[in-house]
Design an enzyme around this catalytic site. Structure first.
Site, PDB file in Angstrom:
ATOM      1  CE  LYS A 186      17.310  65.606  24.603  1.00  0.00           C
ATOM      2  NZ  LYS A 186      17.133  66.208  25.933  1.00  0.00           N
ATOM      3  N   GLY A 239      20.191  55.689  26.303  1.00  0.00           N
ATOM      4  CA  GLY A 239      19.033  55.881  27.176  1.00  0.00           C
ATOM      5  C   GLY A 239      18.225  54.600  27.274  1.00  0.00           C
ATOM      6  CB  THR A 241      15.098  49.200  26.006  1.00  0.00           C
ATOM      7  OG1 THR A 241      16.425  48.804  26.407  1.00  0.00           O
ATOM      8  CG2 THR A 241      14.623  48.260  24.923  1.00  0.00           C
ATOM      9  N   GLY A 244      14.807  54.019  22.731  1.00  0.00           N
ATOM     10  CA  GLY A 244      15.635  53.460  21.656  1.00  0.00           C
ATOM     11  C   GLY A 244      14.769  52.879  20.549  1.00  0.00           C
ATOM     12  CD  GLU A 262      26.431  51.814  23.671  1.00  0.00           C
ATOM     13  OE1 GLU A 262      27.036  51.458  22.672  1.00  0.00           O
ATOM     14  OE2 GLU A 262      26.462  51.196  24.759  1.00  0.00           O
ATOM     15  CD  GLU A 394      17.909  49.701  32.810  1.00  0.00           C
ATOM     16  OE1 GLU A 394      17.064  50.298  32.135  1.00  0.00           O
ATOM     17  OE2 GLU A 394      19.126  49.788  32.627  1.00  0.00           O
TER      18      GLU A 394
HETATM   19  P1  NAP Z   1      15.558  58.096  28.426  1.00  0.00           P
HETATM   20  O1  NAP Z   1      14.326  58.557  29.051  1.00  0.00           O
HETATM   21  O2  NAP Z   1      15.469  57.145  27.305  1.00  0.00           O
HETATM   22  O3  NAP Z   1      16.319  59.439  27.969  1.00  0.00           O
HETATM   23  C1  NAP Z   1      17.577  59.415  27.347  1.00  0.00           C
HETATM   24  C2  NAP Z   1      17.722  60.647  26.484  1.00  0.00           C
HETATM   25  O4  NAP Z   1      16.733  60.627  25.470  1.00  0.00           O
HETATM   26  C3  NAP Z   1      17.523  61.964  27.237  1.00  0.00           C
HETATM   27  O5  NAP Z   1      18.327  62.979  26.660  1.00  0.00           O
HETATM   28  C4  NAP Z   1      16.056  62.271  26.956  1.00  0.00           C
HETATM   29  O6  NAP Z   1      15.781  63.649  27.074  1.00  0.00           O
HETATM   30  C5  NAP Z   1      15.956  61.798  25.520  1.00  0.00           C
HETATM   31  N1  NAP Z   1      14.597  61.448  25.085  1.00  0.00           N
HETATM   32  C6  NAP Z   1      13.498  61.211  25.831  1.00  0.00           C
HETATM   33  N2  NAP Z   1      12.444  60.920  25.024  1.00  0.00           N
HETATM   34  C7  NAP Z   1      12.920  60.966  23.754  1.00  0.00           C
HETATM   35  C8  NAP Z   1      12.313  60.738  22.473  1.00  0.00           C
HETATM   36  N3  NAP Z   1      11.034  60.404  22.338  1.00  0.00           N
HETATM   37  N4  NAP Z   1      13.086  60.845  21.375  1.00  0.00           N
HETATM   38  C9  NAP Z   1      14.405  61.163  21.480  1.00  0.00           C
HETATM   39  N5  NAP Z   1      15.011  61.410  22.658  1.00  0.00           N
HETATM   40  C10 NAP Z   1      14.275  61.300  23.781  1.00  0.00           C
HETATM   41  O7  NAP Z   1      16.563  57.432  29.441  1.00  0.00           O
HETATM   42  P2  NAP Z   1      16.999  57.976  30.845  1.00  0.00           P
HETATM   43  O8  NAP Z   1      15.886  57.721  31.783  1.00  0.00           O
HETATM   44  O9  NAP Z   1      17.514  59.358  30.731  1.00  0.00           O
HETATM   45  O10 NAP Z   1      18.245  57.049  31.150  1.00  0.00           O
HETATM   46  C11 NAP Z   1      18.100  55.815  31.724  1.00  0.00           C
HETATM   47  C12 NAP Z   1      18.222  54.706  30.716  1.00  0.00           C
HETATM   48  O11 NAP Z   1      19.410  54.858  29.959  1.00  0.00           O
HETATM   49  C13 NAP Z   1      18.329  53.347  31.345  1.00  0.00           C
HETATM   50  O12 NAP Z   1      17.516  52.437  30.658  1.00  0.00           O
HETATM   51  C14 NAP Z   1      19.791  52.984  31.171  1.00  0.00           C
HETATM   52  O13 NAP Z   1      20.067  51.627  31.186  1.00  0.00           O
HETATM   53  C15 NAP Z   1      20.102  53.616  29.885  1.00  0.00           C
HETATM   54  N6  NAP Z   1      21.542  53.852  29.759  1.00  0.00           N
HETATM   55  C16 NAP Z   1      22.260  53.044  28.937  1.00  0.00           C
HETATM   56  C17 NAP Z   1      23.635  53.208  28.813  1.00  0.00           C
HETATM   57  C18 NAP Z   1      24.447  52.310  27.922  1.00  0.00           C
HETATM   58  O14 NAP Z   1      25.608  52.644  27.653  1.00  0.00           O
HETATM   59  N7  NAP Z   1      23.913  51.213  27.456  1.00  0.00           N
HETATM   60  C19 NAP Z   1      24.279  54.192  29.550  1.00  0.00           C
HETATM   61  C20 NAP Z   1      23.509  54.983  30.388  1.00  0.00           C
HETATM   62  C21 NAP Z   1      22.135  54.811  30.470  1.00  0.00           C
HETATM   63  P3  NAP Z   1      15.153  64.264  28.443  1.00  0.00           P
HETATM   64  O15 NAP Z   1      15.811  63.558  29.586  1.00  0.00           O
HETATM   65  O16 NAP Z   1      15.491  65.710  28.345  1.00  0.00           O
HETATM   66  O17 NAP Z   1      13.691  64.020  28.348  1.00  0.00           O
END
Ligand code: NAP
Length: 498
Positions: A186, A239, A241, A244, A262, A394
């Site tokens: 997804k 995504g 924390t 996560g 991650e 962050e």
């Molecule tokens: P996010 O809001 O946590 O979303 C990540 C993914 O999870 C997206 O596919 C999102 O779908 C999905 N998602 C959202 N709510 C969910 C839920 N309740 N249950 C399961 N999945 C859900 O993060 P983001 O804003 O896209 O990305 C930014 C974050 O990712 C930052 O904190 C960044 O540091 C972290 N990140 C970490 C790494 C690493 O390798 N450590 C790499 C890249 C990014 P939708 O977007 O379709 O809602």
């Protein structure tokens, strides 16, 4: 836009994409329309899948795992599919990069560079598929022999974010497939297209049907249902924390599926006075501006030795002023658009918080509008104290906070003063100091006199609240396996009942 090659123009109308389950392209009326963040023009329309679609995808992945057409073939055969995938990505690299730009807003030159890394991930995954092996114990006594088998964990649910839609996908998929697992992906709803393109590519490369399925839709519906699903054996989540943490609860409340997490980072870049300051300043400018700072490993905290702090901040500010921000389809652009409106607002709010808390903007600190897109100048704050929001949170944007230190101990203490532990960069000409500080800073990835360097051979992952487990390379493949201990009696077993 006029000087761009035709293939780099915006599409005349948004392109429609289906979703991919059990080797078949499927469609639904209910769609999400994505506008290019760099231009504000609609570019793609992807399906809002239902929970039934997700269940179909999980069943397909389960059947593909159980039928053994992928899990039971040799590592060499799996490697063949992964190598063919690498070749097809090479052939389609311009097209994949173009969609990355349209949906994410990253510069085309950067997107093309990332695809080279993606190709290398599939090549490395192929090597890992052949190299994967277990262990044996020949020290259990004359009559007992022990074997440790590595078996694929089963059906993996892969949830990816919008900041590196194709790169993060490719840092996981080859290694998941190398292990013999099958998967349901997804992507983030706002950047789904390149995950769908990979389905076409894997199909052409000969991956058996059902081994790679893509279900598009929002995180709150499809993503959350994946984390709660009883027939998914492992979730690899990349995504925030906060989400996560929700994955951990969902896994505990469902089937105790294994989790790879991650998550976020607030990564330090430590600069000692004896470093090559010009090179360190260039790295600091790159480290906060690459991918508009929407990067988990962005170096967002500059920790610089006080005796060179003023000189270094001026040098860095001068470099940051020269960064070319603008249209991501222009090949000369270095920093593109902010990917989502919500993220744009978050970053601007943090800039305001920094200003009102008394930090000083040395460069940047403002948004600018360009061709209907959303852009923010790379920003350097000085005079930051450790209690300010820009010091602790962050931001996920091009905002760098500068701190100073007097001793190496103090540098380590500031670097570790965060709930995160994802990455760190260190600049010094003294090898002993470099190694001693590296050993004391708690971070999963470390760069000495460089930044964001590396290849898919090296494991990725975080300490503390930056996550669990490792992705990529041999370590990454092993995460998608489970271990079985096999005991073989080489003689006649002594009877228990006489
Ligand atoms: P996010 O809001 O946590 O979303 C990540 C993914 O999870 C997206 O596919 C999102 O779908 C999905 N998602 C959202 N709510 C969910 C839920 N309740 N249950 C399961 N999945 C859900 O993060 P983001 O804003 O896209 O990305 C930014 C974050 O990712 C930052 O904190 C960044 O540091 C972290 N990140 C970490 C790494 C690493 O390798 N450590 C790499 C890249 C990014 P939708 O977007 O379709 O809602």
């Amino acid at each position: 836009m006029d000087q761009l090659a035709p293939k780099h123009r915006l599409p005349d109308q948004p392109k429609e994409f289906g979703y991919f389950v059990d080797g078949l392209w499927k469609s639904r009326e209910d769609r999400f329309e994505r506008a290019s963040p760099g231009h504000g023009v609609a570019v793609s329309r992807t399906v809002r899948c239902t929970l039934d679609d997700l269940n179909d995808a999980v069943s397909a992945a389960r059947r593909a795992f159980e039928n053994g057409f992928w899990a039971d073939i040799s590592g060499a055969e799996r490697a063949g599919v992964l190598l063919r995938t690498a070749e097809i990505i090479k052939r389609r690299r311009e097209e994949v990069a173009y969609w990355e730009v349209l949906e994410n807003g990253k510069p085309i030159s950067q997107a093309l560079g990332e695809i080279e890394h993606c190709i290398a991930c599939f090549e490395t995954g192929a090597g890992a598929a052949r190299a994967l092996h277990g262990d044996s114990f020949n020290n259990l006594g004359k009559d007992l022999f022990g074997m440790v088998l590595r078996e694929p964990i089963g059906v993996v649910g892969l949830i990816t974010p919008w900041n590196f839609p194709f790169l993060i996908l490719c840092e996981r998929v080859p290694f998941i497939l190398a292990s013999g697992c099958t998967l349901v992906v997804k992507p983030s709803e706002v950047t789904s297209v390149t995950t769908l393109l990979l389905a076409e590519i894997l199909e052409e490369a000969g991956l058996p049907r059902g081994a790679y399925n893509v279900v598009t839709g929002s995180g709150r519906t499809i993503g959350q249902a994946m984390t709660e699903h009883h027939d998914i054996d492992m979730i690899s989540f990349t995504g925030s924390t906060a989400v996560g943490r929700a994955c951990v609860h969902a896994a505990a409340d469902s089937n105790f599926k294994k989790l790879g997490l991650e998550l976020g980072g607030k990564n330090p870049i430590i600069v000692f006075a004896d470093a090559d300051l010009d090179s360190a300043a260039d790295a600091a400018a790159f480290g906060i501006s690459f991918n508009t700072g929407q990067c988990c490993v962005s170096s967002s905290r500059l920790i610089v030795e006080v005796k060179v702090a003023n000189e270094f901040e001026k040098l860095l500010a001068a470099k940051m002023q020269k960064i070319v921000v603008g249209d991501p389809l222009d090949p000369t652009t270095q920093v593109g658009a902010i990917t989502t409106e919500a993220q744009n607002k978050t970053i601007l709010d943090y800039i305001e918080k920094g200003k009102s808390a008394g930090a000083k903007v040395l460069v940047g600190g403002a948004k600018f509008d360009h061709e209907g897109g959303q852009y923010i100048q790379p920003t350097l704050f000085t005079g930051v104290t450790r209690d300010m929001a820009i010091a602790t949170d962050e931001i996920f944007g091009p905002v760098l906070s500068s701190f100073t230190f007097e001793t190496a101990d103090e540098a380590v203490q500031i670097a570790n003063d965060t709930v995160y532990g994802l990455a760190a960069s260190l600049w010094t000409s003294d090898v002993s100091k470099a190694l001693s500080v590296t050993r004391r800073v708690r971070a999963g990835r470390f760069w000495v006199n460089t930044i964001m360097a590396g290849g898919p051979e090296m494991p990725l992952g975080g300490f503390k609240q930056s996550g669990w487990g490792r992705e990529a390379g041999v370590y990454g493949v092993e995460e998608y396996t489970q271990i079985k201990s096999v005991h073989v009696d080489l003689a006649k077993r002594q009877p228990w009942i006489s």
